[in-house]
Write a protein that holds these residues in place. Structure first.
Motif, short mmCIF file in Angstrom:
data_model
loop_
_atom_site.label_atom_id
_atom_site.label_comp_id
_atom_site.label_asym_id
_atom_site.label_seq_id
_atom_site.Cartn_x
_atom_site.Cartn_y
_atom_site.Cartn_z
N ASP A 6 0.81 -1.22 0.00
CA ASP A 6 0.00 0.00 0.00
C ASP A 6 0.85 1.27 0.00
OD1 ASP A 6 -2.34 -1.46 -0.02
OD2 ASP A 6 -2.63 -1.34 2.15
N ILE A 7 1.99 1.23 0.66
CA ILE A 7 2.83 2.44 0.71
C ILE A 7 3.26 2.84 -0.69
CG2 ILE A 7 5.04 3.37 1.52
CD1 ILE A 7 4.60 1.72 4.09
N PHE A 8 3.66 1.86 -1.51
CA PHE A 8 4.03 2.19 -2.88
C PHE A 8 2.84 2.74 -3.66
CE2 PHE A 8 4.11 1.17 -7.38
CZ PHE A 8 5.26 1.84 -7.77
N VAL A 35 13.09 8.70 -6.62
CA VAL A 35 12.95 10.09 -6.17
C VAL A 35 12.24 10.86 -7.28
CG1 VAL A 35 14.95 10.07 -4.64
CG2 VAL A 35 15.24 10.78 -7.01
N ARG A 36 11.57 11.93 -6.87
CA ARG A 36 10.85 12.76 -7.84
C ARG A 36 10.66 14.14 -7.24
NH1 ARG A 36 5.03 9.86 -6.84
NH2 ARG A 36 4.50 10.97 -4.92
N ILE A 47 11.26 4.16 -0.92
CA ILE A 47 12.24 3.09 -0.73
C ILE A 47 11.47 1.79 -0.58
CG2 ILE A 47 14.02 2.12 0.78
CD1 ILE A 47 14.65 5.02 1.64
N GLY A 48 11.81 0.81 -1.41
CA GLY A 48 11.20 -0.51 -1.32
C GLY A 48 12.26 -1.59 -1.30
N VAL A 49 12.13 -2.55 -0.41
CA VAL A 49 13.03 -3.70 -0.33
C VAL A 49 12.15 -4.94 -0.37
CG1 VAL A 49 14.80 -4.88 1.01
CG2 VAL A 49 14.69 -2.38 1.04
N GLU A 60 8.82 2.42 2.46
CA GLU A 60 8.56 3.71 3.12
C GLU A 60 8.60 4.80 2.07
OE1 GLU A 60 11.49 4.89 6.07
OE2 GLU A 60 13.09 3.97 4.91
N ALA A 61 7.86 5.86 2.33
CA ALA A 61 7.80 7.00 1.41
C ALA A 61 7.97 8.27 2.20
CB ALA A 61 6.47 7.00 0.67
#
Length: 96
Positions: A6-8, A35-36, A47-49, A60-61
């Protein structure tokens, strides 16, 4: 294939220009750092792992990265993603 959380999906906006760093570690863990610039000019980051199976390990965003360019935020985000991917404690953000 990554299974996005959901964060993405709450962060994603394909209409905004962004830069991406994708990396796969030897154990199959993948990192996705993006980044944008927001419509108001703020530097934003995701950031996605993900495990080798594609499952979310960490997402996390950041809605804003005050005082950071896209390049600087991307470098910081890649370091943070590597910490999560290798089970190390990430350093807290430091301002220059």
């Amino acid at each position: 294939m990554r299974i996005r959380g959901d964060i993405f999906w709450n962060w994603a906006d394909p209409t905004l220009h962004h830069r991406t760093h994708d990396e796969t570690l030897d154990n199959g863990t993948t990192m996705d750092v993006q980044v944008r610039l927001s419509r108001t000019g703020n530097t934003q980051m995701f950031i996605g792992v993900y495990a080798g199976t594609g499952m979310v390990l960490h997402e996390e965003a950041f809605d804003t990265r005050p005082g950071e360019s896209m390049t600087r935020a991307l470098a910081w985000g890649v370091g943070r993603a590597r910490c999560f991917a290798t089970n190390r404690q990430p350093a807290e953000r430091q301002l220059a």
